[in-house]
Motif scaffolding. Sequence first.
Motif, mmCIF file in Angstrom:
data_model
loop_
_atom_site.group_PDB
_atom_site.id
_atom_site.type_symbol
_atom_site.label_atom_id
_atom_site.label_comp_id
_atom_site.label_asym_id
_atom_site.label_seq_id
_atom_site.Cartn_x
_atom_site.Cartn_y
_atom_site.Cartn_z
ATOM 1 N N MET A 11 0.839 -1.194 0.000
ATOM 2 C CA MET A 11 0.000 0.000 0.000
ATOM 3 C C MET A 11 0.882 1.254 0.000
ATOM 4 N N ALA A 12 0.584 2.193 -0.885
ATOM 5 C CA ALA A 12 1.405 3.407 -1.017
ATOM 6 C C ALA A 12 1.198 4.332 0.180
ATOM 7 N N LEU A 13 2.265 5.001 0.561
ATOM 8 C CA LEU A 13 2.180 5.971 1.647
ATOM 9 C C LEU A 13 1.305 7.155 1.227
ATOM 10 N N PRO A 14 0.571 7.739 2.168
ATOM 11 C CA PRO A 14 -0.261 8.903 1.823
ATOM 12 C C PRO A 14 0.618 10.113 1.515
ATOM 13 N N LYS A 15 0.131 10.966 0.617
ATOM 14 C CA LYS A 15 0.869 12.183 0.287
ATOM 15 C C LYS A 15 0.536 13.272 1.294
ATOM 16 N N LEU A 16 1.566 13.986 1.746
ATOM 17 C CA LEU A 16 1.370 15.055 2.717
ATOM 18 C C LEU A 16 0.771 16.284 2.037
ATOM 19 N N LYS A 17 -0.178 16.933 2.720
ATOM 20 C CA LYS A 17 -0.779 18.148 2.184
ATOM 21 C C LYS A 17 0.057 19.342 2.641
ATOM 22 N N ILE A 18 0.606 20.086 1.691
ATOM 23 C CA ILE A 18 1.468 21.230 1.989
ATOM 24 C C ILE A 18 0.638 22.515 1.936
ATOM 25 N N PRO A 19 0.687 23.345 2.979
ATOM 26 C CA PRO A 19 -0.093 24.586 2.972
ATOM 27 C C PRO A 19 0.392 25.554 1.898
ATOM 28 N N GLU A 20 -0.511 26.370 1.393
ATOM 29 C CA GLU A 20 -0.181 27.380 0.392
ATOM 30 C C GLU A 20 -0.557 28.757 0.912
ATOM 31 N N TYR A 21 0.230 29.747 0.504
ATOM 32 C CA TYR A 21 0.014 31.128 0.926
ATOM 33 C C TYR A 21 0.047 32.035 -0.302
ATOM 34 N N GLU A 22 -0.237 33.313 -0.088
ATOM 35 C CA GLU A 22 -0.186 34.280 -1.181
ATOM 36 C C GLU A 22 0.739 35.433 -0.826
ATOM 37 N N LEU A 23 1.401 35.982 -1.844
ATOM 38 C CA LEU A 23 2.206 37.182 -1.678
ATOM 39 C C LEU A 23 2.093 38.007 -2.955
ATOM 40 N N VAL A 24 2.521 39.260 -2.870
ATOM 41 C CA VAL A 24 2.523 40.152 -4.027
ATOM 42 C C VAL A 24 3.963 40.395 -4.451
ATOM 43 N N VAL A 25 4.296 40.082 -5.700
ATOM 44 C CA VAL A 25 5.650 40.275 -6.226
ATOM 45 C C VAL A 25 5.904 41.783 -6.344
ATOM 46 N N PRO A 26 6.950 42.308 -5.692
ATOM 47 C CA PRO A 26 7.178 43.764 -5.662
ATOM 48 C C PRO A 26 7.264 44.446 -7.014
ATOM 49 N N SER A 27 7.982 43.859 -7.977
ATOM 50 C CA SER A 27 8.214 44.547 -9.252
ATOM 51 C C SER A 27 6.987 44.591 -10.151
ATOM 52 N N THR A 28 6.110 43.598 -10.038
ATOM 53 C CA THR A 28 4.950 43.508 -10.935
ATOM 54 C C THR A 28 3.623 43.735 -10.236
ATOM 55 N N GLN A 29 3.639 43.663 -8.897
ATOM 56 C CA GLN A 29 2.418 43.747 -8.090
ATOM 57 C C GLN A 29 1.453 42.597 -8.396
ATOM 58 N N GLU A 30 2.003 41.511 -8.937
ATOM 59 C CA GLU A 30 1.196 40.326 -9.235
ATOM 60 C C GLU A 30 1.046 39.484 -7.976
ATOM 61 N N LYS A 31 -0.160 39.023 -7.723
ATOM 62 C CA LYS A 31 -0.408 38.155 -6.573
ATOM 63 C C LYS A 31 -0.168 36.703 -6.997
ATOM 64 N N ILE A 32 0.693 36.012 -6.265
ATOM 65 C CA ILE A 32 1.009 34.616 -6.600
ATOM 66 C C ILE A 32 0.882 33.728 -5.371
ATOM 67 N N LYS A 33 0.803 32.415 -5.616
ATOM 68 C CA LYS A 33 0.770 31.445 -4.526
ATOM 69 C C LYS A 33 2.171 30.890 -4.289
ATOM 70 N N TYR A 34 2.434 30.531 -3.046
ATOM 71 C CA TYR A 34 3.713 29.907 -2.719
ATOM 72 C C TYR A 34 3.523 28.955 -1.549
ATOM 73 N N ARG A 35 4.511 28.113 -1.346
ATOM 74 C CA ARG A 35 4.493 27.131 -0.261
ATOM 75 C C ARG A 35 5.808 27.175 0.497
ATOM 76 N N PRO A 36 5.870 26.575 1.682
ATOM 77 C CA PRO A 36 7.155 26.478 2.406
ATOM 78 C C PRO A 36 8.105 25.553 1.651
ATOM 79 N N PHE A 37 9.403 25.709 1.890
ATOM 80 C CA PHE A 37 10.309 24.747 1.266
ATOM 81 C C PHE A 37 10.293 23.436 2.058
ATOM 82 N N LEU A 38 10.587 22.357 1.353
ATOM 83 C CA LEU A 38 10.550 21.016 1.928
ATOM 84 C C LEU A 38 11.936 20.614 2.412
#
Length: 234
Positions: free
Chosen positions: A1-28
């Motif tokens: 039986m395969a191990l379950p995949k961990l759910k990684i939280p996601e957050y949002e930030l605004v890129v300074p140069s473009t003011q674009e809102k993007i999603k990001y996650r913590p590093f693993l």
Amino acid sequence: MALPKLKIPEYELVVPSTQEKIKYRPFLVKEEKVLLLAMESEDDRQINDALVNTVSECTFGSVDGRNAPVFDMEYVFLQVRSKSVGESVELNITCPDDGKTKVPVKVDLSEVAVQMSVDHKAEIELTDDIKLVMGYPTLYSSQKVDGDSDTETVFKLMQGCISEIHFGDDVYRKVDISNKELDEFFGSLTSEMLAKVQEFFETMPKLRHIIDVKNPKTKKKNEVMLEGLGDFFT
């Protein structure tokens, strides 16, 4: 039986140069290992590669670390790091009033931002007919080339950030200009023109944060400016 995949939280930030809102996650753990090994190597190229790959992976490819302005990279990495390790970091700051007393200071990374100057412009009017359109340095373009003097490095950085040269209605894009032509053009600038180019770099957006530090020996309060990613990991 395969191990379950961990759910990684996601957050949002605004890129300074473009003011674009993007999603990001913590590093693993696998990414943190690469970062730690790069830091241990003290090799600028390895460190930059690790930062670029980490930011790219953690922003799901939204930020291209090889071409993104250095202040975007520093800000995004700091946000990724804050969600990965902790939203505060403790630094040992040397008090400016005596230049030797070190004081531990806790910095809230969520309060750190890229500061923009109201006087900053990406277009530089050299004369009534000649204009430069500038791009921002990246992590790699900011890295000193082996064998270069500090002066050579600064001039190469300046030249490398020229995106377009306008002569009246004619537009010369950097991709169409040879290195020899660019060297000759840059070498023909007057001191006054060079000062305008320097002003672009002096006023460009930077990752900055001001903290108050009290010297326990002299009792004097100091205002200390943290600038650039390196200052948050001293």
